[in-house]
Scaffold this active site. Structure first.
Site, mmCIF file in Angstrom:
data_model
loop_
_atom_site.group_PDB
_atom_site.id
_atom_site.type_symbol
_atom_site.label_atom_id
_atom_site.label_comp_id
_atom_site.label_asym_id
_atom_site.label_seq_id
_atom_site.Cartn_x
_atom_site.Cartn_y
_atom_site.Cartn_z
ATOM 1 N N GLU A 193 3.662 9.417 -0.524
ATOM 2 C CA GLU A 193 4.740 9.043 -1.280
ATOM 3 C C GLU A 193 4.794 9.431 -2.820
ATOM 4 O OE1 GLU A 193 5.233 4.698 -0.656
ATOM 5 O OE2 GLU A 193 6.516 5.373 1.264
ATOM 6 N N GLU A 234 6.881 6.332 8.599
ATOM 7 C CA GLU A 234 6.537 4.688 8.367
ATOM 8 C C GLU A 234 7.653 3.705 8.520
ATOM 9 O OE1 GLU A 234 4.674 3.674 4.492
ATOM 10 O OE2 GLU A 234 3.464 5.593 4.694
HETATM 11 C C1 GLA Z 1 4.460 2.619 1.412
HETATM 12 C C2 GLA Z 1 3.004 3.501 1.716
HETATM 13 C C3 GLA Z 1 2.072 2.785 2.730
HETATM 14 C C4 GLA Z 1 2.313 1.493 2.555
HETATM 15 C C5 GLA Z 1 3.589 0.863 2.783
HETATM 16 C C6 GLA Z 1 3.708 -0.609 2.638
HETATM 17 O O1 GLA Z 1 5.510 3.341 2.287
HETATM 18 O O2 GLA Z 1 3.087 5.066 2.098
HETATM 19 O O3 GLA Z 1 0.718 3.489 2.189
HETATM 20 O O4 GLA Z 1 2.057 0.807 1.369
HETATM 21 O O5 GLA Z 1 4.506 1.279 1.610
HETATM 22 O O6 GLA Z 1 5.289 -0.823 3.015
#
Ligand code: GLA
Ligand code: ZN
Length: 667
Positions: free
Chosen positions: A149, A305
């Protein structure tokens, strides 16, 4: 290609490094039960695999990779560079960022490296190379996940210096910079490159993150996005030297404002993203974000995710209701995803994400509601693996999304603080979503000729070439819809003189003299040509028609009776210009006319209230029929007699869909 991904990836972030060995075995057993076939590993392990400047230690990662390989997982191997190790921050404080307020950060948190620190660049690329050298030959390593991210902004001295270099490359001379930023205003003329500083709160920053010199701040955004993209490319290139086959990606964040994802996607093999809707996020907005992620490369993407149930970082982290995760997952696949992956597979014991949902909860067993839902979905997805991956979404409507416009619109002081880019684009997307008209989210330099209808709301910044491209599209018979706050500035945020919407004036057949801003408690009304009345708010533009016909007039204030929306014939096509934020029904009224002109239609006529989204695999069309509404909905008649590919039963005419019910049918 030996590393092709041949099934729907089903798994997610897995951090066995946080657990003792005996738990790993139990994990494998439980995941097998849920048909989990992939894991994203090594996301935040830099400190473990490089415990000091000179030393690397892959022994634990070797074990994890071996275990997953033996279980026949498709491994998504992260490079771990999303959080710098403490030793590095201590020894080289420059790897930490300076924030908008000018504070230089100490060690802590994550997503925190200065993109222009040579130390960070050197060690992150070196780590990626070491990992690739070690694991590229493993056929289970199907995907590389660079950092995590990417986001945020750094305003440190190293970034400031790099900004000057970036500017020299872009503008050549200081004169050109001064002109682009209109520095004559407030006497901010630069005579030496060294006088240019980062536009944070210590510089040109204004209230609410706005800027005294939007042109400069937009350039800084472009520069910051490019800097992080360079970080991504450093690691990507290091990996590619050793691994010629696996796809390389990084997880994006939908409509995240800070990075120009259309530019990023050009450097990525496949787009992947993290979908975290809040309890009150409209399903249409989630759909739009998926369409944007698909649009970045005009190709299927990976969901990297989502949470199986709760999040921890929103103000109110509600549970996903029974069936909700399943419905959300199918919406994701319907809009172009070839994977469903969770954050995370086992809930952590400490730190800020201990309340974040996971496949295995703190109870540590499979005897939970969330696990059973994950398991049920896993079994269904297993059966879809031959049908869905690689299939395409087809659309006749394109909605323009552009990060320069995002930045430009939201940096500007005036006319209204409530002009939010994502919200604006979504308010037009919503119309098509509710009608089940498939939409592609497209860049400003997209191939417009593929569409019957282009919608370009708040096209505030019209960059070089756009006028010509939009004119060519309409001249050849396309239908264009654009709105208030369009055609105002060039790529440097300087106004096109001679009346708004500047370069779009001829196309729209009108010019705008003034833009009124309405406070939240104020509204006006519009009387449409067929006599319908609707309210409007936010901004009201006072326009003069130059060939266009009025589609409605304002009802109140000193501009009562003046046009509020208009339609123009241009070449073989038509242009709709909406001069004020119409309430939903009014907007639908105008968009109905435009859609009729363009001859675009719903996928299924009697589908109101359901979401129906289709993917095409060769001659086959797969329709996902989903209910996200509270009320039960009737199954549209066209689906009667078809088999639901998820549950295997035949659908009948009298069937209904309850909230979160999903059917998948081939038509
Ligand atoms: C992000 C991160 C993860 C985690 C999630 C929690 O998307 O990439 O490492 O912290 O948030 O929602
Ligand atoms: Zn920096």
């Amino acid at each position: 290609m030996g590393k092709e991904i041949k099934r729907i990836l089903y798994g997610g972030d897995y951090n066995p490094n946080q657990w003792p060995r005996e738990v790993w075995k139990e994990d494998m057993r439980i995941f097998r039960d849920a048909r989990i076939n992939s894991a994203t590993i090594n996301v935040f392990s830099w400190a473990k695999i490089q415990p000091s400047e000179e030393k690397y230690d892959f022994s634990e990662l070797d074990e994890i990779v071996k275990m997953l390989s033996e279980e026949d997982y498709d491994i998504v191997l992260a490079t771990s560079t999303g959080a710098v190790p403490a030793w590095m921050a201590r020894k080289y404080p420059e790897v930490e960022r300076t924030d908008f307020d000018g504070k230089h950060h100490k060690f802590g948190q994550r997503h925190n490296a200065c993109p222009n620190s040579e130390i960070f660049r050197k060690y992150s690329a070196a780590l990626a190379a070491k990992l690739a050298e070690r694991y590229a030959s493993n056929p289970h390593v199907k995907c590389w996940h660079v950092s995590n991210e990417y986001g945020g902004t750094c305003y440190c001295e190293n970034c400031e210096k790099a900004f000057r270099v970036w500017l020299r490359k872009k503008y050549g001379t200081l004169d050109a910079v001064n002109q682009a930023w209109n520095t004559e205003f407030w006497g901010h003329t630069f005579y030496d490159w060294e006088e240019i500083v980062a536009p944070n709160a210590l510089g040109e920053g204004l209230w609410d993150g706005r800027s005294a010199f939007a042109g400069m701040s937009i350039d800084y955004k472009r520069f910051n996005s490019d800097s992080m993209l360079q970080n991504y490319m450093d690691e990507r290139d290091a990996i590619r030297k050793y691994d010629k086959e696996a796809v390389i990606t990084t997880n994006l964040m939908g409509t995240y404002k800070e990075l120009d994802y259309f530019k990023w996607a050009k450097e990525m093999d496949i787009v992947s993203w993290d979908n975290y809707p809040a309890y009150n996020t409209p399903w249409s907005l989630t759909a739009m974000r998926h369409d944007l992620m698909r649009g970045l490369k005009d190709a299927p993407f990976l969901l990297m995710e989502q949470t199986p149930s709760q999040q921890n970082w929103q103000p109110y982290n509600s549970l996903k209701r029974p069936g909700q995760m399943r419905a959300q997952s199918y919406q994701t696949i319907a809009h172009g995803a070839d994977s469903i992956q969770f954050f995370q597979l086992r809930r952590s014991v400490g730190a800020c994400e201990k309340f974040h949902g996971a496949v295995i909860s703190h109870a540590g067993t499979e005897a939970t509601r969330v696990f059973r839902e994950v398991q049920e979905l896993g079994k269904e997805l297993e059966r879809l693996s031959d049908l869905i991956p690689g299939s395409r979404n087809e659309s006749q409507v394109g909605i323009v999304f552009d990060w320069d416009n995002y930045w430009g619109l939201e940096y500007t002081s005036g006319p209204s603080v409530d002009l939010r880019y994502e919200e604006q684009i979504h308010s037009y997307y919503e119309y098509f979503y509710e009608k089940n008209i498939s939409v592609d989210m497209i860049p400003v330099d997209g191939d417009f000729s593929r569409y019957k209808m282009i919608v370009a709301p708040v096209l505030y910044m019209v960059k070089e070439g756009m006028k010509e491209a939009l004119e060519a599209f309409v001249r050849e018979g396309g239908v264009l819809v654009t709105t208030y706050m369009s055609g105002i500035v060039d790529q440097s945020d300087n106004v096109y003189l001679g009346g708004y919407p500047g370069p779009l004036r001829e196309l729209a057949g009108l010019w705008v003299e003034e833009i009124d801003a309405l406070a939240p408690e104020q509204k006006n009304g519009v009387k449409l040509v067929d006599g319908t009345n609707c309210s409007c708010n936010l901004v009201c533009e006072r326009m003069h028609l130059e060939g266009a016909e009025a589609l409605g007039v304002y009802e109140e204030d000193f501009y009562a009776g003046e046009p509020a929306a208009a339609r123009n014939c241009f070449g073989k096509g038509r242009v709709y210009y909406i001069g004020t934020q119409l309430e939903k029904n009014g907007k639908a009224h105008i968009l109905n006319m435009a859609a009729k002109d363009a001859a675009v239609e719903s996928i299924v006529a009697d589908s109101a209230g359901l979401e129906i989204t289709c993917r095409k695999q060769g001659e086959k069309t797969f329709c996902f029929v989903m209910n996200f509404k509270e009320e039960e909905r009737k199954l549209p008649a066209v689906f009667a007699g078809k088999t639901d590919l998820l549950k295997g039963n035949v659908l009948t005419e009298t069937m209904t869909l309850k909230k979160y019910d999903v059917f998948l049918v081939e038509i």
